[in-house]
Structure formats: structure tokens, C-alpha cells
Write an enzyme that holds these catalytic residues in place. Structure first.
Site, PDB file in Angstrom:
ATOM      1  N   GLY A  59      -3.231   4.791  -1.887  1.00 11.52           N
ATOM      2  CA  GLY A  59      -3.832   3.353  -2.850  1.00 11.52           C
ATOM      3  C   GLY A  59      -3.994   4.091  -4.336  1.00 11.52           C
ATOM      4  O   GLY A  59      -4.262   2.877  -5.776  1.00 11.52           O
ATOM      5  N   TYR A 109      -3.033   3.390   3.053  1.00  7.06           N
ATOM      6  CA  TYR A 109      -2.900   3.667   4.424  1.00  7.06           C
ATOM      7  C   TYR A 109      -4.265   4.963   4.997  1.00  7.06           C
ATOM      8  O   TYR A 109      -4.310   4.017   6.178  1.00  7.06           O
ATOM      9  CB  TYR A 109      -1.742   4.562   4.448  1.00  7.06           C
ATOM     10  CG  TYR A 109      -1.494   4.812   6.374  1.00  7.06           C
ATOM     11  CD1 TYR A 109      -0.988   4.104   7.031  1.00  7.06           C
ATOM     12  CD2 TYR A 109      -2.154   6.428   7.025  1.00  7.06           C
ATOM     13  CE1 TYR A 109      -0.612   4.265   8.068  1.00  7.06           C
ATOM     14  CE2 TYR A 109      -1.547   6.370   7.830  1.00  7.06           C
ATOM     15  CZ  TYR A 109      -1.169   5.489   8.727  1.00  7.06           C
ATOM     16  OH  TYR A 109      -1.040   6.494  10.204  1.00  7.06           O
ATOM     17  N   TYR A 160       0.373  -0.978   0.086  1.00  7.97           N
ATOM     18  CA  TYR A 160      -0.212  -0.404   0.095  1.00  7.97           C
ATOM     19  C   TYR A 160       1.261   1.093  -0.100  1.00  7.97           C
ATOM     20  O   TYR A 160       2.349   1.733   0.135  1.00  7.97           O
ATOM     21  CB  TYR A 160      -0.772  -0.297   1.345  1.00  7.97           C
ATOM     22  CG  TYR A 160      -0.537   0.482   2.438  1.00  7.97           C
ATOM     23  CD1 TYR A 160       0.384   1.517   3.310  1.00  7.97           C
ATOM     24  CD2 TYR A 160       0.110  -0.989   3.236  1.00  7.97           C
ATOM     25  CE1 TYR A 160       0.468   1.340   4.641  1.00  7.97           C
ATOM     26  CE2 TYR A 160       0.931  -1.013   4.292  1.00  7.97           C
ATOM     27  CZ  TYR A 160       0.856   0.588   5.290  1.00  7.97           C
ATOM     28  OH  TYR A 160       1.563   0.543   6.163  1.00  7.97           O
ATOM     29  N   CYS A 161       0.372   1.911  -0.007  1.00  6.12           N
ATOM     30  CA  CYS A 161       0.909   3.686   0.036  1.00  6.12           C
ATOM     31  C   CYS A 161      -0.095   4.841   0.203  1.00  6.12           C
ATOM     32  O   CYS A 161      -0.563   4.066   0.917  1.00  6.12           O
ATOM     33  CB  CYS A 161       0.920   4.167  -1.703  1.00  6.12           C
ATOM     34  SG  CYS A 161      -0.279   4.898  -2.459  1.00  6.12           S
ATOM     35  N   PHE A 162       0.047   5.821   0.430  1.00  6.55           N
ATOM     36  CA  PHE A 162      -1.071   6.384   1.464  1.00  6.55           C
ATOM     37  C   PHE A 162      -2.258   6.264   1.374  1.00  6.55           C
ATOM     38  O   PHE A 162      -3.186   6.370   2.046  1.00  6.55           O
ATOM     39  CB  PHE A 162      -0.363   8.265   1.350  1.00  6.55           C
ATOM     40  CG  PHE A 162      -1.020   8.706   2.523  1.00  6.55           C
ATOM     41  CD1 PHE A 162      -0.841   9.165   3.401  1.00  6.55           C
ATOM     42  CD2 PHE A 162      -2.359  10.124   2.258  1.00  6.55           C
ATOM     43  CE1 PHE A 162      -1.402   9.423   4.809  1.00  6.55           C
ATOM     44  CE2 PHE A 162      -2.875  10.495   2.482  1.00  6.55           C
ATOM     45  CZ  PHE A 162      -2.168  10.723   4.599  1.00  6.55           C
TER      46      PHE A 162
END
Length: 376
Positions: free
Chosen positions: A106, A132, A102-104
Site C-alpha cells: 500500500g 496486498y 493496491y500494491c504489495f
């Protein structure tokens, strides 16, 4: 394929509850500064962009728009740098084939990481929908629900009663001090740092969720103030705990002194030495700084005379430790701090909670009482 299309046909995870309940390994591709502000238990940070990349690309985005920012990103994360980052992801993925990334939000970063990983390895590794931010929002919503759904029982007792050890004898418990990495007092610092507030809240809510979904709705908590070192119990949960039934565990003073000596002297010397790579001199220096620094925090409450007394006892104990390695002189300040400092404060605090007190007894009696309340 353009970067904007990256990862569009690769798997997405949307069931956040299952993800968090099952302790799924998580690959966090956010920048380190984002990760350090708050993450999830067991997540590993292997960023697509480092902090400098993030700042530069973010600035380009604000000044020139998305296309220019993407172009700069491809310039900065290319060649050997790109290869190293993808190799790191591949190592993680092969070790944790059941995991997610995942990133911040998505968005572009997690889709790009997912696509590059697929291109190099052929592995279709899932990303978290919403990233996140979605998981954090979900946990905050769950915390609000759990605070009213659980039935807390609070374990109280004087400092040194061994409440934390007692707590660990039960499955239906939440160890707030362990999650905060702090013993919850002026002398509560650990050799390793506390988590950030957001990380503490994430870990706490996940533990509550797991207990609740295992059918454990009545949970035992240690009696804590709002703050545990540098972190604080979320207000919605603290309000529930501050109104919960209170069980008071009574332990003889000398036993409390022995427990405190073991935890705050013997265990801490070993911990500070371990953190310093087994170097006993460095460990002793760190332990000494911890003791005297902790005492300084309560100087005003102790008052000048008692502070000088306690400081003298500590310094004598530390000198004796240097001379012959003995730690028994530490008993003097431990006993003094417990009986002359912590006990009067505890008496005052417990006097304000009498209407919540439902049981008082020895550890064995408290254990029997909790068993009668179906706490296991």
C-alpha cells in the site's frame, strides 16, 4: 509534487472485511511475478512495473537508496510505457468505478498509480491501506477464527458417487475441488492449471467468510485428503475437517462407473478440446497424455500386473476412439480402476473414520438427513 508525496490526498480503503465480502473489483499494480505467486479472486494484474523493472529498481534501492531507485523507476516507466500503463488502468477504472487498487504494502507503487491515474482522468480511485500484505494477513487471521467457528459436515462416498454434483445442490457448502481446480485424485488434473497455494488459500478463506457472514455456520464439505493435487488444505482448517461428523453416500457400482465415465472421459475430452481452441486432434492428444500420465502416477500402487492390464485397456480405448470416434471402450478401464484400485483404498480409509460416521444412505436419504440438520 514529488513521488514520495504521490497519492497522499487521494482516498484510502481501510475496511478490509467489507472489501472482501462485497466482491469489490481489484486492480493489482504489483509486478506479474508477485501476482502469480498469489492474488485475490477477480483481481486483475495491470502492473506499474514489469518483472524486469522490479528487479532493476530493487537492486538500485539496495545499492544506492530510495532516491536513486525512484529516479530509475521514473526513467524506466516514462513516455509511451507510462502512457500505456495509465491507459490500461483508466480502462479498468471506467469499467469498474466501484473498485480499488493496491500494491504489495500500500505504499509508493499504489500511491504513484493512484496519482498518475488522477492526473490523467481526474478520477479519485481508492487504494487499499496496507495493500496486498494487509489483506493477506487479515485473511490468515480470519481463517484461524473460522476454522473453530464453523460447524463442518463431511460428505463421503466411494469414487464416482457423484459427491461433487450432490454438493452443488446445497447453498451451505464449500467446493474445495473447484477452488483447487482439481478432482482430488490421481486422475484429478484439469486441462487448466491449478492456482498457487496462496491463491487457493485466499479464495477458500473469502468463501468461508462470505458464508459465515451470511449466517451459514454449518457447512458441507466433500471428504478430501490433505492435498488436492498440488495444493493443500490449510492445516488449521484440515484439523477441523478431520474431526467433523461424516455422512456416507452409497451409490450402486454401475451408476458410479457411468458417472466416472461421464466426468473423466466425456467431459474431459470436451474440456481438453476447448482449451486447445476447438482443435479435436490437439484435444485428443492432450486427453491421451492426461490419461496415460495419470495412470503412471499409480503404477506402484497398482503393481506390475494390474498396471499392464489398465494400460492395455486405456490404449485399446484410445485406438478405438481414433478409428471411429467411439468412446465406449473407455468403460473397461474406468470400471477396472474404480473397483480394483479406488475401492480397496476407500475401504481402508473409511475403516479409520467409523467413530465419526453419523449417517449412511442413498443420495435421497442423505439429502433428507442433511435437511434434518438444517443444511440447505
Amino acid at each position: 509534487m514529488s513521488l514520495l508525496d504521490a497519492g497522499k490526498d487521494l482516498p484510502i480503503v481501510e475496511d478490509l472485511l467489507a472489501l472482501l465480502l462485497q466482491d469489490v473489483p481489484m486492480l493489482d499494480v504489483r509486478a506479474p511475478i508477485e501476482f502469480n505467486e498469489g492474488a485475490f479472486p477477480g483481481s486483475i494484474n495491470l502492473p506499474l512495473m514489469d518483472d524486469a523493472d522490479r528487479v532493476a529498481i530493487g537492486t538500485r534501492y539496495k545499492q544506492q537508496g530510495q532516491d536513486a531507485a525512484i529516479e530509475l523507476g521514473l526513467q524506466r516507466v516514462s513516455g509511451d510505457i507510462k502512457a500505456a500503463r495509465v491507459n490500461a488502468w483508466e480502462n479498468f477504472v471506467r469499467q469498474h468505478p466501484e473498485g480499488v487498487l493496491y500494491c504489495f504494502r500500500g505504499g509508493l507503487r499504489s500511491r504513484t498509480s493512484q496519482q498518475w491515474l488522477y492526473e490523467q482522468t481526474g478520477i479519485r480511485y481508492p487504494r487499499v491501506h496496507g495493500g496486498y500484505k494487509a489483506m493477506r494477513r487479515f485473511l490468515l487471521e480470519q481463517l484461524a477464527m473460522l476454522a473453530s467457528a464453523i460447524q463442518p459436515i463431511i460428505l463421503s462416498g466411494r469414487t464416482g458417487s457423484g459427491k461433487t454434483r450432490f454438493l452443488h445442490a446445497f447453498q451451505q457448502q464449500i467446493d474445495l475441488e473447484a477452488l483447487a481446480n482439481h478432482r482430488g485424485s490421481a486422475f484429478g488434473n484439469q486441462p487448466t492449471p491449478q492456482p498457487p497455494q496462496i491463491g487457493f488459500e485466499n479464495s477458500l478463506t473469502i468463501q468461508l467468510l462470505r458464508q459465515f457472514h451470511q449466517g451459514q455456520h454449518t457447512l458441507l464439505f466433500e471428504d478430501e485428503s490433505r492435498s488436492i493435487g498440488s495444493v493443500h488444505i490449510p492445516e488449521v482448517l484440515f484439523q477441523a475437517l478431520s474431526q467433523a461428523p461424516l455422512v456416507l453416500m452409497q451409490v450402486a457400482d454401475e451408476e458410479r462407473v457411468e458417472i466416472s465415465y461421464q466426468e473423466y472421459v466425456v467431459d474431459n475430452i470436451a474440456a481438453f478440446t476447448a482449451v486447445n481452441g476447438g482443435d479435436t486432434e490437439a484435444g485428443f492428444a492432450a486427453f491421451s497424455a492426461y490419461l496415460l500420465g495419470s495412470l503412471a502416477k499409480v503404477q506402484r500402487r497398482l503393481g506390475g500386473v494390474r498396471y499392464q492390464q489398465a494400460q492395455g485397456m486405456m490404449e485399446r480405448a484410445l485406438r478405438q476412439q481414433i478409428l471411429d470416434g467411439s468412446t465406449t471402450a473407455h468403460y473397461d478401464w474406468v470400471r477396472f480402476i474404480l473397483l480394483d484400485y479406488y475401492d480397496p483404498m476407500y475401504d481402508y480409509q473409511i475403516s479409520k473414520k467409523q467413530e465419526r460416521l453419523v449417517f449412511t444412505g442413498t443420495p435421497a436419504e442423505v439429502r433428507a438427513y442433511l435437511a434434518s440438520q438444517n443444511i440447505r
